[in-house]
Design an enzyme around this catalytic site. Structure first.
Site, PDB file in Angstrom:
ATOM      1  N   LYS A  62       0.916  -1.241  -0.034  1.00 22.75           N
ATOM      2  CA  LYS A  62      -0.025   0.050   0.133  1.00 22.75           C
ATOM      3  C   LYS A  62       0.823   1.437  -0.048  1.00 22.75           C
ATOM      4  O   LYS A  62       0.619   1.945  -0.848  1.00 22.75           O
ATOM      5  CB  LYS A  62      -0.871   0.199   1.312  1.00 22.75           C
ATOM      6  N   ASN A  63       1.896   1.215   0.785  1.00 25.34           N
ATOM      7  CA  ASN A  63       2.459   2.691   1.064  1.00 25.34           C
ATOM      8  C   ASN A  63       3.570   2.920  -0.139  1.00 25.34           C
ATOM      9  O   ASN A  63       4.153   3.844  -0.124  1.00 25.34           O
ATOM     10  CB  ASN A  63       3.377   2.673   2.351  1.00 25.34           C
ATOM     11  N   ARG A 105      -3.996  10.075   4.303  1.00 28.01           N
ATOM     12  CA  ARG A 105      -2.906  10.672   4.414  1.00 28.01           C
ATOM     13  C   ARG A 105      -2.157  11.035   2.886  1.00 28.01           C
ATOM     14  O   ARG A 105      -1.446  12.035   2.933  1.00 28.01           O
ATOM     15  CB  ARG A 105      -1.922   9.929   5.206  1.00 28.01           C
ATOM     16  N   CYS A 141      -4.627   7.813   9.412  1.00 31.24           N
ATOM     17  CA  CYS A 141      -4.728   7.278  10.800  1.00 31.24           C
ATOM     18  C   CYS A 141      -4.463   8.224  11.964  1.00 31.24           C
ATOM     19  O   CYS A 141      -3.754   9.018  11.612  1.00 31.24           O
ATOM     20  CB  CYS A 141      -3.781   5.993  10.757  1.00 31.24           C
ATOM     21  N   ARG A 191       0.926  14.383  13.146  1.00 33.89           N
ATOM     22  CA  ARG A 191       1.335  14.266  11.693  1.00 33.89           C
ATOM     23  C   ARG A 191       1.355  15.699  10.968  1.00 33.89           C
ATOM     24  O   ARG A 191       0.430  15.806   9.978  1.00 33.89           O
ATOM     25  CB  ARG A 191       0.196  13.136  11.042  1.00 33.89           C
ATOM     26  N   PRO A 192       2.203  16.641  11.443  1.00 32.45           N
ATOM     27  CA  PRO A 192       2.165  17.761  10.688  1.00 32.45           C
ATOM     28  C   PRO A 192       2.726  17.659   9.122  1.00 32.45           C
ATOM     29  O   PRO A 192       3.489  16.477   8.912  1.00 32.45           O
ATOM     30  CB  PRO A 192       2.924  18.722  11.384  1.00 32.45           C
ATOM     31  N   ILE A 193       2.846  18.656   8.196  1.00 33.43           N
ATOM     32  CA  ILE A 193       3.589  18.515   6.991  1.00 33.43           C
ATOM     33  C   ILE A 193       4.501  19.673   6.845  1.00 33.43           C
ATOM     34  O   ILE A 193       4.874  19.996   5.664  1.00 33.43           O
ATOM     35  CB  ILE A 193       2.325  18.546   6.092  1.00 33.43           C
ATOM     36  N   ASP A 223       5.273   0.641  12.022  1.00 33.77           N
ATOM     37  CA  ASP A 223       3.910  -0.196  11.584  1.00 33.77           C
ATOM     38  C   ASP A 223       3.655  -1.554  12.127  1.00 33.77           C
ATOM     39  O   ASP A 223       2.652  -2.122  12.076  1.00 33.77           O
ATOM     40  CB  ASP A 223       3.826  -0.029  10.021  1.00 33.77           C
ATOM     41  N   ILE A 262       8.092   7.131  16.833  1.00 32.02           N
ATOM     42  CA  ILE A 262       7.805   7.813  15.289  1.00 32.02           C
ATOM     43  C   ILE A 262       6.620   8.733  15.735  1.00 32.02           C
ATOM     44  O   ILE A 262       6.510   9.742  15.476  1.00 32.02           O
ATOM     45  CB  ILE A 262       7.618   6.800  14.231  1.00 32.02           C
ATOM     46  N   ARG A 298      -8.304  -1.004   5.558  1.00 33.95           N
ATOM     47  CA  ARG A 298      -7.323  -0.048   4.632  1.00 33.95           C
ATOM     48  C   ARG A 298      -6.077  -0.341   4.248  1.00 33.95           C
ATOM     49  O   ARG A 298      -5.365  -0.063   3.389  1.00 33.95           O
ATOM     50  CB  ARG A 298      -7.178   1.465   5.454  1.00 33.95           C
TER      51      ARG A 298
HETATM   52  N1  EPU Z   1       6.568  14.426  10.584  1.00 34.07           N
HETATM   53  C1  EPU Z   1       6.520  15.822  10.873  1.00 34.07           C
HETATM   54  N2  EPU Z   1       6.435  16.874   9.905  1.00 34.07           N
HETATM   55  C2  EPU Z   1       6.329  16.296   8.437  1.00 34.07           C
HETATM   56  C3  EPU Z   1       6.236  15.130   8.352  1.00 34.07           C
HETATM   57  C4  EPU Z   1       6.286  14.082   9.427  1.00 34.07           C
HETATM   58  O1  EPU Z   1       6.703  16.238  12.150  1.00 34.07           O
HETATM   59  O2  EPU Z   1       6.119  17.334   7.575  1.00 34.07           O
HETATM   60  C5  EPU Z   1       6.706  13.530  11.648  1.00 34.07           C
HETATM   61  C6  EPU Z   1       5.223  12.936  11.782  1.00 34.07           C
HETATM   62  O3  EPU Z   1       4.377  13.471  12.718  1.00 34.07           O
HETATM   63  C7  EPU Z   1       5.796  11.547  12.114  1.00 34.07           C
HETATM   64  C8  EPU Z   1       7.145  11.140  11.804  1.00 34.07           C
HETATM   65  O4  EPU Z   1       7.503  12.644  11.406  1.00 34.07           O
HETATM   66  O5  EPU Z   1       5.839  11.709  13.748  1.00 34.07           O
HETATM   67  C9  EPU Z   1       7.283  10.232  10.861  1.00 34.07           C
HETATM   68  O6  EPU Z   1       6.300  10.586   9.662  1.00 34.07           O
HETATM   69  P1  EPU Z   1       6.766  10.284   8.153  1.00 34.07           P
HETATM   70  O7  EPU Z   1       6.483  11.653   7.175  1.00 34.07           O
HETATM   71  O8  EPU Z   1       7.956   9.642   8.054  1.00 34.07           O
HETATM   72  O9  EPU Z   1       5.437   9.362   7.842  1.00 34.07           O
HETATM   73  P2  EPU Z   1       4.398   9.355   6.765  1.00 34.07           P
HETATM   74  O10 EPU Z   1       5.045   9.603   5.344  1.00 34.07           O
HETATM   75  O11 EPU Z   1       3.073  10.102   7.296  1.00 34.07           O
HETATM   76  C10 EPU Z   1       4.713   6.859   6.170  1.00 34.07           C
HETATM   77  C11 EPU Z   1       3.651   5.566   6.198  1.00 34.07           C
HETATM   78  C12 EPU Z   1       3.061   5.383   7.478  1.00 34.07           C
HETATM   79  C13 EPU Z   1       4.204   4.920   8.311  1.00 34.07           C
HETATM   80  C14 EPU Z   1       5.149   5.863   8.397  1.00 34.07           C
HETATM   81  C15 EPU Z   1       6.471   5.668   9.097  1.00 34.07           C
HETATM   82  C16 EPU Z   1       2.573   6.027   4.010  1.00 34.07           C
HETATM   83  C17 EPU Z   1       1.127   6.450   3.334  1.00 34.07           C
HETATM   84  N3  EPU Z   1       2.426   6.163   5.351  1.00 34.07           N
HETATM   85  O12 EPU Z   1       3.847   7.915   6.828  1.00 34.07           O
HETATM   86  O13 EPU Z   1       2.327   4.083   7.479  1.00 34.07           O
HETATM   87  O14 EPU Z   1       3.903   4.590   9.526  1.00 34.07           O
HETATM   88  O15 EPU Z   1       5.645   6.282   7.058  1.00 34.07           O
HETATM   89  O16 EPU Z   1       7.227   4.704   8.456  1.00 34.07           O
HETATM   90  O17 EPU Z   1       3.424   5.702   3.406  1.00 34.07           O
HETATM   91  C18 EPU Z   1       0.717   2.626   7.829  1.00 34.07           C
HETATM   92  O18 EPU Z   1       0.552   2.240   6.869  1.00 34.07           O
HETATM   93  O19 EPU Z   1      -0.402   2.192   8.948  1.00 34.07           O
HETATM   94  C19 EPU Z   1       1.101   4.159   8.117  1.00 34.07           C
HETATM   95  C20 EPU Z   1       0.790   4.889   9.143  1.00 34.07           C
END
Ligand code: EPU
Length: 415
Positions: A22-23, A91, A115, A120-122, A304, A326, A396
């Site tokens: 999925k990811n 997301r 989730c 989860r800020p960006i 995960d 994380i 999902r």
């Molecule tokens: N973070 C920030 N600012 C940002 C981006 C991230 O503070 O701009 C923080 C997040 O809040 C979090 C940490 O950094 O605390 C990790 O976030 P990351 O961006 O690495 O994760 P993501 O891209 O949002 C993906 C997977 C997640 C998986 C994480 C970590 C997808 C669609 N999602 O999320 O998958 O847990 O990487 O490996 O690829 C799942 O499949 O259940 C899932 C949540």
């Protein structure tokens, strides 16, 4: 709302053919928008998140057709706006910011959902875009971007965010000049995206290391690609076998993507063998405790798989400490596990788990995708009947979860 009803206690035996990740596939959908030509993706899992991403693409003009596990996408974009209603479901809608901006030089995207496992800020995505010369305004829950003066640049991430690394790769693939990312995420899904972009004609190198280089090219073309197998789904089935006992073989896996888990399972007493794309597990005794497990960016132990690991540690013969580094609120499965007899104390990001002989059936609720999978594992172990509510969270990410577990001998039905 669908539920699973599980009568625990059966051993699991048999083979599982792994679904595509999925990811990995979600950012590929975004990448498909970087060209008007047709992109063909094989091994696409049949999941709600993938359907939602397809609906978002269609809402901005793309043609998306599914034929079994193959999806064809033609990125005829007629809009640069991702509405709130769709973005909040997923997301990964945030990836569309990078690809829509690259194509249209403008984008308007609602803040993404997904989730509920932390804030989860960006900010890392947006700071990187600013670094590339994108003008960004955030107002009324939307992000407005203008990339008319975008230019390759050097970006240093404070944290190796998976999504931000993917988004910058998407945006920079067709930007003027060279973009480099240091402290990039190293997850296998990033290598998948690099391979796919390069098949489209991009010049990306370094994925899998903390330093990625993207040499912008004029345009990208259509291509055909097979999505990598889902390492988290693979890990979940291995852990299901570990908690139930039995012998399971995963077919179509990439064992190298699962080193952190395989070494924990071996140390807990499971027999593991790997052979090319197969992973075999035999579990024939009570698990030894995992002692200390800390989630980390890849290649560390994946966040995960933290919730399923909590289920396993709950029935190991000894104490385990699990540290979630994380996400801030990724222990929502713990109160549900406690209802099933687990002995867990959470303090901030640390869960201290004292293993009990066996869990007991209870009515519980899946709060998020991986936490829900952990409750299924707990139910498969438990004495008596477990009812799991809100299994749409689980669906999902896991294709035919109940049917696959049944085929291995579990007593699970969906009602
Ligand atoms: N973070 C920030 N600012 C940002 C981006 C991230 O503070 O701009 C923080 C997040 O809040 C979090 C940490 O950094 O605390 C990790 O976030 P990351 O961006 O690495 O994760 P993501 O891209 O949002 C993906 C997977 C997640 C998986 C994480 C970590 C997808 C669609 N999602 O999320 O998958 O847990 O990487 O490996 O690829 C799942 O499949 O259940 C899932 C949540």
């Amino acid at each position: 709302m669908a539920k699973y009803i599980i009568n625990g206690g059966s051993a699991l035996n048999g083979k599982v053919f792994l679904q595509g990740a999925k990811n990995a596939v979600l950012p590929l959908f975004a990448a498909a928008l970087l060209t008007e030509e047709e992109v063909v993706l094989h091994n696409c899992p049949d999941l709600l998140d993938v359907d939602n991403m397809a609906r978002i693409l269609q809402s901005i003009g793309a043609d998306v057709e599914r034929h079994g596990e193959t999806i064809k996408i033609r990125g005829n974009l007629n809009s640069y706006e991702i509405p709130y209603g769709l973005a909040k479901e997923l997301r990964s809608s945030i990836f569309l910011l990078g690809s829509v901006l690259a194509r249209r030089k403008k984008a308007k995207v609602a803040y993404p959902g997904g989730c509920d496992i932390g804030l989860r800020p960006i900010n890392i995505h947006l700071d990187a875009f600013r670094e590339l010369g994108v003008k960004i305004e955030e107002k009324y829950g939307y992000i407005y971007c203008d990339a008319s003066n975008m230019q390759g640049s050097h970006i240093n991430f404070d944290y190796p965010s998976v999504g931000a690394t993917e988004n910058v790769m998407l945006l920079a693939a067709t930007a003027k000049g060279i973009t480099t990312i240091s402290n990039a995420a190293r997850e296998p899904e990033i290598e998948g995206l690099q391979d796919f972009l390069n098949l489209m004609g991009a010049k990306v190198s370094g994925a899998g290391t903390p330093f990625i280089t993207i040499e912008g090219v004029e345009s990208l073309k259509g291509t055909e690609y097979t999505t990598i197998p889902d390492r988290i789904v693979a890990g979940t089935y291995l852990m299901a076998c570990a908690i139930c006992g039995g012998e399971v073989e995963l077919i179509g896996a990439r064992p190298a993507h699962l080193h952190a888990l395989l070494s924990k399972l071996s140390k807990s007493g499971c027999k593991i063998k790997v052979n090319n794309d197969k992973i075999y597990i035999k579990a024939d005794r009570r698990l030894l405790p995992f002692e200390r497990v800390e989630t980390q960016p890849y290649p560390g132990f994946p966040t995960d798989l933290q919730a399923p690991l909590c289920a396993l540690a709950s029935v190991a013969c000894g104490n385990t400490v699990v540290i979630e580094n994380i996400f801030e609120t990724r222990f929502k499965h713990v109160p549900e596990l406690i209802k099933m007899g687990a002995r867990i104390i959470v303090s901030g990001s640390v869960a201290s788990i004292r293993g009990v002989e066996r869990l007991r059936g209870a009515e519980v609720t899946a709060m998020d995708l991986r936490g829900g999978a952990a409750l299924v594992l707990a139910g498969l172990n438990a004495k008596g009947t477990t009812i799991i509510n809100e299994v749409h969270h689980i669906e999902r990410g896991y294709e035919n979860f109940d049917a696959i577990l049944s085929s291995l001998g579990a007593d699970i039905v969906k009602v």
